[in-house]
Structure formats: C-alpha cells, structure tokens
Write a protein that holds these residues in place. Structure first.
Motif, PDB file in Angstrom:
ATOM      1  N   LEU A  65       0.710  -1.236   0.139  1.00 49.30           N
ATOM      2  CA  LEU A  65       0.111  -0.487   0.172  1.00 49.30           C
ATOM      3  C   LEU A  65       0.908   1.287  -0.149  1.00 49.30           C
ATOM      4  O   LEU A  65       1.818   1.435   0.645  1.00 49.30           O
ATOM      5  CB  LEU A  65      -0.843  -0.106   1.170  1.00 49.30           C
ATOM      6  CG  LEU A  65      -2.201  -0.983   1.328  1.00 49.30           C
ATOM      7  CD1 LEU A  65      -3.104  -0.719   2.585  1.00 49.30           C
ATOM      8  CD2 LEU A  65      -2.676  -1.236  -0.380  1.00 49.30           C
ATOM      9  N   TYR A  66       0.457   2.237  -0.818  1.00 44.62           N
ATOM     10  CA  TYR A  66       1.424   3.457  -1.123  1.00 44.62           C
ATOM     11  C   TYR A  66       0.193   3.995  -0.445  1.00 44.62           C
ATOM     12  O   TYR A  66      -1.038   4.492  -1.646  1.00 44.62           O
ATOM     13  CB  TYR A  66       1.728   3.485  -2.368  1.00 44.62           C
ATOM     14  CG  TYR A  66       3.144   2.330  -2.434  1.00 44.62           C
ATOM     15  CD1 TYR A  66       5.049   2.530  -1.892  1.00 44.62           C
ATOM     16  CD2 TYR A  66       3.193   1.533  -2.288  1.00 44.62           C
ATOM     17  CE1 TYR A  66       5.905   2.176  -1.888  1.00 44.62           C
ATOM     18  CE2 TYR A  66       4.353   0.629  -3.106  1.00 44.62           C
ATOM     19  CZ  TYR A  66       5.379   0.548  -2.669  1.00 44.62           C
ATOM     20  OH  TYR A  66       6.352  -0.018  -2.378  1.00 44.62           O
ATOM     21  N   ALA A  67       1.001   5.919  -0.781  1.00 48.20           N
ATOM     22  CA  ALA A  67       0.125   6.733  -0.168  1.00 48.20           C
ATOM     23  C   ALA A  67       0.468   7.530  -1.814  1.00 48.20           C
ATOM     24  O   ALA A  67       1.639   7.917  -1.776  1.00 48.20           O
ATOM     25  CB  ALA A  67       0.525   7.778   0.625  1.00 48.20           C
ATOM     26  N   ALA A  68      -0.687   7.949  -3.071  1.00 48.75           N
ATOM     27  CA  ALA A  68       0.057   8.643  -3.868  1.00 48.75           C
ATOM     28  C   ALA A  68      -1.225  10.202  -3.795  1.00 48.75           C
ATOM     29  O   ALA A  68      -1.493  10.361  -3.041  1.00 48.75           O
ATOM     30  CB  ALA A  68      -0.890   7.549  -5.021  1.00 48.75           C
ATOM     31  N   ASP A  69      -0.276  11.032  -5.362  1.00 44.67           N
ATOM     32  CA  ASP A  69      -0.515  12.409  -4.902  1.00 44.67           C
ATOM     33  C   ASP A  69      -2.636  12.575  -5.381  1.00 44.67           C
ATOM     34  O   ASP A  69      -3.077  13.375  -5.251  1.00 44.67           O
ATOM     35  CB  ASP A  69       0.263  13.045  -5.208  1.00 44.67           C
ATOM     36  CG  ASP A  69       0.941  12.830  -6.756  1.00 44.67           C
ATOM     37  OD1 ASP A  69       0.012  11.369  -7.104  1.00 44.67           O
ATOM     38  OD2 ASP A  69       1.631  13.410  -7.125  1.00 44.67           O
TER      39      ASP A  69
ATOM     40  N   SER B 164       2.037   5.866  10.498  1.00 44.04           N
ATOM     41  CA  SER B 164       0.540   6.755  10.378  1.00 44.04           C
ATOM     42  C   SER B 164       0.841   7.726   9.449  1.00 44.04           C
ATOM     43  O   SER B 164       1.485   9.223   9.730  1.00 44.04           O
ATOM     44  CB  SER B 164       0.383   7.568  12.037  1.00 44.04           C
ATOM     45  OG  SER B 164      -0.773   8.397  11.769  1.00 44.04           O
ATOM     46  N   ILE B 165      -0.197   7.297   8.053  1.00 43.22           N
ATOM     47  CA  ILE B 165       0.432   8.573   7.215  1.00 43.22           C
ATOM     48  C   ILE B 165      -1.560   8.511   6.752  1.00 43.22           C
ATOM     49  O   ILE B 165      -2.403   8.119   6.899  1.00 43.22           O
ATOM     50  CB  ILE B 165       1.164   8.258   5.840  1.00 43.22           C
ATOM     51  CG1 ILE B 165       1.545   7.291   6.209  1.00 43.22           C
ATOM     52  CG2 ILE B 165       0.620   8.642   5.530  1.00 43.22           C
ATOM     53  CD1 ILE B 165       2.298   7.230   5.170  1.00 43.22           C
ATOM     54  N   LYS B 166      -1.461   9.872   6.622  1.00 46.29           N
ATOM     55  CA  LYS B 166      -3.079  10.623   5.798  1.00 46.29           C
ATOM     56  C   LYS B 166      -2.718  11.236   4.397  1.00 46.29           C
ATOM     57  O   LYS B 166      -2.041  11.096   3.768  1.00 46.29           O
ATOM     58  CB  LYS B 166      -3.702  12.065   6.735  1.00 46.29           C
ATOM     59  CG  LYS B 166      -3.572  11.798   8.149  1.00 46.29           C
ATOM     60  CD  LYS B 166      -4.592  12.956   8.563  1.00 46.29           C
ATOM     61  CE  LYS B 166      -5.426  13.131   9.940  1.00 46.29           C
ATOM     62  NZ  LYS B 166      -6.239  14.572  10.800  1.00 46.29           N
ATOM     63  N   THR B 167      -4.008  10.433   3.894  1.00 49.60           N
ATOM     64  CA  THR B 167      -3.819  10.212   2.780  1.00 49.60           C
ATOM     65  C   THR B 167      -4.936  10.294   1.884  1.00 49.60           C
ATOM     66  O   THR B 167      -6.079   9.599   2.636  1.00 49.60           O
ATOM     67  CB  THR B 167      -2.596   9.506   1.732  1.00 49.60           C
ATOM     68  OG1 THR B 167      -2.955   9.745   0.498  1.00 49.60           O
ATOM     69  CG2 THR B 167      -2.869   7.759   1.922  1.00 49.60           C
ATOM     70  N   GLN B 168      -5.241  10.606   0.969  1.00 50.12           N
ATOM     71  CA  GLN B 168      -6.953  10.886  -0.102  1.00 50.12           C
ATOM     72  C   GLN B 168      -7.042   9.637  -0.991  1.00 50.12           C
ATOM     73  O   GLN B 168      -8.458   8.728  -0.837  1.00 50.12           O
ATOM     74  CB  GLN B 168      -7.165  12.333  -1.134  1.00 50.12           C
ATOM     75  CG  GLN B 168      -8.633  11.986  -0.960  1.00 50.12           C
ATOM     76  CD  GLN B 168      -8.640  13.252  -2.004  1.00 50.12           C
ATOM     77  OE1 GLN B 168      -7.911  14.566  -1.732  1.00 50.12           O
ATOM     78  NE2 GLN B 168     -10.016  13.324  -2.940  1.00 50.12           N
ATOM     79  N   TYR B 169      -5.451   9.222  -1.646  1.00 50.60           N
ATOM     80  CA  TYR B 169      -4.927   8.158  -2.278  1.00 50.60           C
ATOM     81  C   TYR B 169      -4.265   6.864  -1.821  1.00 50.60           C
ATOM     82  O   TYR B 169      -3.667   7.547  -1.666  1.00 50.60           O
ATOM     83  CB  TYR B 169      -4.945   9.138  -4.096  1.00 50.60           C
ATOM     84  CG  TYR B 169      -5.669  10.091  -4.378  1.00 50.60           C
ATOM     85  CD1 TYR B 169      -6.397  10.214  -4.853  1.00 50.60           C
ATOM     86  CD2 TYR B 169      -5.400  11.779  -3.635  1.00 50.60           C
ATOM     87  CE1 TYR B 169      -7.405  11.015  -5.564  1.00 50.60           C
ATOM     88  CE2 TYR B 169      -6.238  12.093  -4.553  1.00 50.60           C
ATOM     89  CZ  TYR B 169      -7.754  12.522  -5.150  1.00 50.60           C
ATOM     90  OH  TYR B 169      -8.533  13.648  -5.934  1.00 50.60           O
ATOM     91  N   VAL B 170      -4.882   6.202  -2.187  1.00 50.75           N
ATOM     92  CA  VAL B 170      -4.668   4.822  -1.541  1.00 50.75           C
ATOM     93  C   VAL B 170      -3.951   3.589  -2.524  1.00 50.75           C
ATOM     94  O   VAL B 170      -4.730   3.566  -3.604  1.00 50.75           O
ATOM     95  CB  VAL B 170      -5.025   4.647  -1.063  1.00 50.75           C
ATOM     96  CG1 VAL B 170      -3.790   2.976  -0.164  1.00 50.75           C
ATOM     97  CG2 VAL B 170      -5.360   4.913   0.143  1.00 50.75           C
ATOM     98  N   LEU B 171      -2.332   3.394  -2.880  1.00 53.20           N
ATOM     99  CA  LEU B 171      -2.354   2.791  -4.531  1.00 53.20           C
ATOM    100  C   LEU B 171      -1.936   0.956  -3.481  1.00 53.20           C
ATOM    101  O   LEU B 171      -1.540   1.348  -3.271  1.00 53.20           O
ATOM    102  CB  LEU B 171      -1.392   3.439  -4.645  1.00 53.20           C
ATOM    103  CG  LEU B 171      -0.338   2.061  -5.962  1.00 53.20           C
ATOM    104  CD1 LEU B 171      -0.994   2.083  -7.065  1.00 53.20           C
ATOM    105  CD2 LEU B 171       0.784   2.264  -6.292  1.00 53.20           C
ATOM    106  N   LEU B 172      -2.949   0.561  -4.320  1.00 52.78           N
ATOM    107  CA  LEU B 172      -2.968  -0.875  -4.245  1.00 52.78           C
ATOM    108  C   LEU B 172      -2.482  -1.452  -4.832  1.00 52.78           C
ATOM    109  O   LEU B 172      -2.545  -1.566  -5.986  1.00 52.78           O
ATOM    110  CB  LEU B 172      -4.512  -1.862  -3.777  1.00 52.78           C
ATOM    111  CG  LEU B 172      -4.467  -3.393  -3.566  1.00 52.78           C
ATOM    112  CD1 LEU B 172      -5.800  -3.370  -2.285  1.00 52.78           C
ATOM    113  CD2 LEU B 172      -4.151  -4.417  -4.175  1.00 52.78           C
TER     114      LEU B 172
END
Length: 572
Positions: free
Chosen positions: A500-504, A535-543
């Motif tokens: 899982l990655y936090a994307a922009d 602990s990361i806040k993000t709107q977009y999540v890359l699976l």
C-alpha cells in the motif's frame, strides 16, 4: 523387375493442393482431417528460396479406389493430385494396417529424384520422422509407401484454436530442431518444413513428415538447405507463440504480419509471450532480416539452434490441478448390528422401545442419593445468597467509586476502527499495457463474485522483469488515516504480495519510488490484511501487486502466474 527398399518415411503434405474427394474443402494427412488452405502453402509464404524442377510434366496415372499395388496395397481415398503425382490413403492387406502412398509415372521428370529421396530418408531410420515403408518402381509406376498416423494432429489444426502454451512451444522447437540436426548430419534436408509437416501424437511427441520426399515431389531445392530448414523451424516457433505467420502472406490458416512493418518479435505481436522463446524464434528467423541489435547472433543451422535451446532456461510445464476429494460420508454401521438380517426394501422397521426405569434395589438407592445431594446443594446456595445481600449495604460506596474509576479508564481507550468509503478508483500502469481497467469498480462493489484480474504471466511469482507490478489507485474522498486494508483474492497459492502506497492523485505524478509506503503483506490464501506501519494521512491509496501465484486456466486466460482482486475495504 521391381526395385524395393523397406524403411521409414513421411506423410503426404497436402496443404494448398486440390483434393479429389467428395469433400473438396477437407483433406486427410496421416489419418487426420485438416482444413485446406488453397493458394497459401507455397514457398513464397514460407520464405523458402527453392526452385521448381523443370522438364516434361507427365500426366498422373489413371488410378481409382480399390486398385492394388504389388498385390497388397489397396488404394482407398485420393487425398492429393498435383503436378503429375497423387497421394492416397491405402490399406496394406498383408499386414492389415493403414498406409499412405505417393504415386507418379516412372517417366515423370522427378521420378528418379523422388525414389532416391525416399530411399535416403528410409536409411535414416529416426523415429522422430514418419517412416518410409516401401519405395518401388514397377509397371511404369514409382510409388512410395509411408506410415499413416491416425492418432496424430497437425500443427495447423492445433493452431486453429489458439497459440500453444509456452511449455508445448518449447517442446515443439526442441524436438523438431534436434530431429533436423540429426537429419542434416546424414546429409538430408526437408526444405518444406511447415505447420502441415509437423504432427503431435496422442502421447505428446512431435514427428516430422516429408523429409526429403515432399521437396522432391515438387522439385524444390536450395543452395543453403541448413539455413532454409533453420528459418522454417523459427517460423514454426513464431506461429506457435503468436498464432501468426511471420511473413506478409497469409498461410496455413494463419494471418500474416501487417505489411510494411517488417519482422517484429513475437512478444511485440502478442502479450504474455515467453521472452526466451521469442528471442529464440528471432534468432532462427534472422536469416530474413531480423536485426542483431536486440538479439544474439543468428542461428543458421539446426545444430546451432539446438545449442541455443540448451543454453536457455528450461520452460516449466504448468502446475497440475487437483480435484478436492469428496466430503467424508458417515457409514450406517452401528455397534451390535453385525449378523442381523438386512431390512427388506419397503418394510417399515420397528422402533426399539426405551429401556425401563431403574426398578432394582440398587436403582432405588441411587435415586435417594441423588435426591439428598440436590437438597444439600439448594441449602448451600440459599445461605450464600443471603450472605451476599447482607454485605451489599456496606460496600455500596466502594462499588460506586470503582464504577466511576472504570468509566474514566474507558474514556482513555482508543476508538474502534471506522470503515472508509471508496469514492472511485483507477488502474495504475507503471509500464507496458493495462490489465483490466474497466473492472476496477468490481473490487469495491460489495459483490464477492465480481473481480478485477491481472493478465497471465509465464514466470513468477514475482512479476519483474515483465512488469514492476500492477495495481489500482483508490480515492477516499478526503485525507484519511489508514490503519488496515482487507483484500479478497480469487486465487490461492505460493504466493501473493501486496504493498500500500500513499499517492498524490488517481494518476500519480511520481513512480513507486516517489510514494510513501503505508504497509505490505504476503499470503498464500484467499484473503489478505495489510496493516499500516506508519501513520500517514492520504486521500489516494495505491494497492500494488508485485507477486502473484500460479493459477489454473479459466474463461479469460490459460494457466500461469496471475491474480484477481474481489473485495477491497479500508479502515481508519
């Protein structure tokens, strides 16, 4: 006087030749019916540089069904009549077996060369070639008798339903190249090696028909026979991998390559082609213009091709699939039933009566003992209840204090995880082609029977170097802190790895290296839970999938390394 030789040969090559049977659009070779491709089985389509023999063209003998040759070969069906010769399915009445026969007049311009080619081929005696059984000249006729293989299937027929699996294509090129290398060591060439000349038996072995004989029947020769046969093997492998003919002309029921683009590698024609086999096909076809910038040196002889095959990693067969055993069914055996007569069908069996109550002296004593124990237990319970009620008044204050303290502690406990709603999603393609971009919505539609799937890959579990990974970007609507992600998977096995990655954005502006990793997990089962390590806040999540298991064939693709995602849920 008849000149005879007994040994082993090929089967008639009938593609592109007009049959005289009742079904004009069907032909039979080695006992296997095939679709006829008129006007496509020619040397130009195959890339041969052969030359047709010149001379007087004799008319074919006037033969018919039922005619016997040498008093033993009864002609059954004419499968080819072309350029002064004919080919028949026949019966050897002496040995009671089906055979094939090529027949041409003794004064035919190519009669001598056909007879010589058959005898040379017969002397090879290699079981990888269809065997010559007789080569005869008598009564103004020359005829060659060969094996008839009713259990064999032409490569043309196999490719009509699609390309071969990588392991089958590997076996094809290995066995054909090895057989042709052995033939060339004995000074024999084929010169008409095409999909109609290659047969697969019911045991999975590949056999070659028409060694030397088919070319002699058509007057074909070549100044570079080893190069011609090597390029033909490359064309066979190319067709097996792509279901396309590697020349501009359509041939053998296969579409040719688009005009004016030249010879392109098989893995550029069709997705999922084994890279090593693709390179091998281009090395064999390099005689016709493949560049050496991408590939290693060209293979110009079958011997060089055999060496190149030995240097590449062995292509593994697909994993076998096993059917789960049926659930255990309990037997109807009961203790004490041995020796009893089986009940007759249709007769209702009497229900045994329950045993009578305890009536003996021991039974009465037991009943009084149980009654006494029950009375004692009731008395003890009543005393404990009264003691608890009397002491409750003095402890009310302490209980109230403990309750207040407990409520304070509960206020400090972490809040339960809340499900995060997925607003939309989009497939992320780091390189190459997309997987199934129209199905990403099926991963969060709440229906476990729908899914997004990857393509099938030949090696694994790791997708690299074919692809760095495949995956989907999910939009949560606003910045959310993610604690876990639960993922439903369609295929089990060793093994699936998810990151899982936090994307922009839905279309990230950076590659994987520029994203922050939330967590990763690996499983061999049908579900996976990824827990956040940061602990990361993000709107977009890359699976992001980097490893997938070996899975069986289904309605979308054959057996290979692949995975499908059924349900994705995020909690925060």
């Amino acid at each position: 006087m008849a000149e005879r030789i007994t040994a082993a040969v090929d089967v008639a090559d009938n593609s592109g030749e007009q049959s005289l049977t009742a079904e004009a659009d069907q032909s039979t070779s080695d006992g296997v019916a095939q679709n006829r491709e008129r006007g496509t089985d020619n040397d130009k389509a195959q890339g041969n540089s052969g030359t047709e023999g010149s001379g007087k063209k004799a008319s074919p003998p006037e033969l018919h069904s039922g005619h016997k040759l040498a008093g033993r070969y009864r002609l059954e069906e004419c499968v080819t009549r072309l350029d002064g010769f004919s080919s028949w399915r026949a019966v050897d009445e002496k040995l009671r077996r089906a055979v094939g026969v090529h027949i041409l007049p003794a004064d035919h311009a190519r009669a001598r060369s056909v007879l010589a080619a058959a005898r040379s081929s017969a002397l090879l005696g290699d079981p990888r070639f269809v065997q010559v059984l007789d080569a005869v000249e008598e009564n103004d006729l020359v005829y060659v008798v060969h094996e008839w293989l009713p259990d064999a299937t032409e490569l043309t027929t196999l490719l009509a339903s699609g390309p071969l699996e990588p392991h089958d294509a590997y076996q094809l090129v290995s066995q054909i190249a090895s057989a042709m290398a052995a033939a060339h060591r004995e000074g024999l060439a084929h010169l008409r090696l095409n999909p109609n000349a290659v047969l697969r038996t019911s045991t999975g072995q590949w056999r070659i028909r028409g060694l030397a004989v088919n070319a002699a029947l058509r007057g074909i020769s070549s100044d570079t026979p080893q190069r011609t046969d090597t390029e033909a093997i490359g064309a066979l492998l190319y067709a097996a991998l792509t279901q396309r003919w590697p020349y501009e002309s359509d041939a053998y029921g296969l579409s040719g390559l688009p005009k004016d683009i030249g010879l392109i590698a098989p893995d550029q024609v069709r997705a999922g082609v084994h890279r090593g086999l693709s390179e091998l096909a281009m090395r064999a076809l390099a005689n016709d213009g493949a560049t050496a910038s991408r590939h290693e040196s060209a293979c110009t002889t079958p011997e060089e091709l055999v060496k190149a095959i030995g240097e590449m990693p062995r292509v593994r067969p697909p994993e076998p699939t096993f059917t789960a055993p049926p659930e255990y069914q309990g037997t109807s055996y009961q203790q004490g039933s041995y020796g009893r007569p089986a009940p007759r069908p249709g007769v209702t069996q009497p229900v045994p009566a329950p045993p009578p109550p305890l009536q003996s002296r021991t039974g009465k004593a037991l009943k009084w003992a149980v009654s006494a124990l029950l009375i004692a237990a009731l008395g003890l319970g009543s005393w404990q209840l009264a003691d608890a009620l009397l002491g409750q008044g003095g402890k009310s204050d302490d209980t109230q204090t403990q309750t207040q303290d407990g409520s304070d502690k509960n206020d400090k406990q972490p809040k339960p995880a809340q499900p995060l709603q997925i607003q939309r999603a989009q497939e992320y393609v780091a390189s190459g082609d997309a997987q199934a971009p129209g199905d990403v919505g099926k991963t969060y539609d709440g229906d476990s029977s729908t899914y997004w799937r990857t393509k099938r890959y030949n090696d694994g579990p790791r997708l690299a170097p074919y692809k760095p990974g495949v995956g989907i970007v999910y939009d949560l609507g606003s910045d959310k802190e993610i604690s876990t992600a639960s993922i439903g998977l369609r295929y089990t096995g060793d093994h699936t790895t998810v990151h899982l990655y936090a994307a922009d954005s839905l279309s990230p502006s950076t590659g994987i290296d520029g994203m922050k990793e939330i967590g990763t997990a690996t499983t061999s089962g049908a579900s996976l839970t990824v827990k956040a390590t940061k602990s990361i806040k993000t709107q977009y999540v890359l699976l992001w999938l980097t490893d997938v298991p070996m899975a069986p064939s289904d309605g979308y693709s054959g057996a290979g390394y692949k995975q499908a995602i059924t349900d994705v849920k995020f909690t925060g």
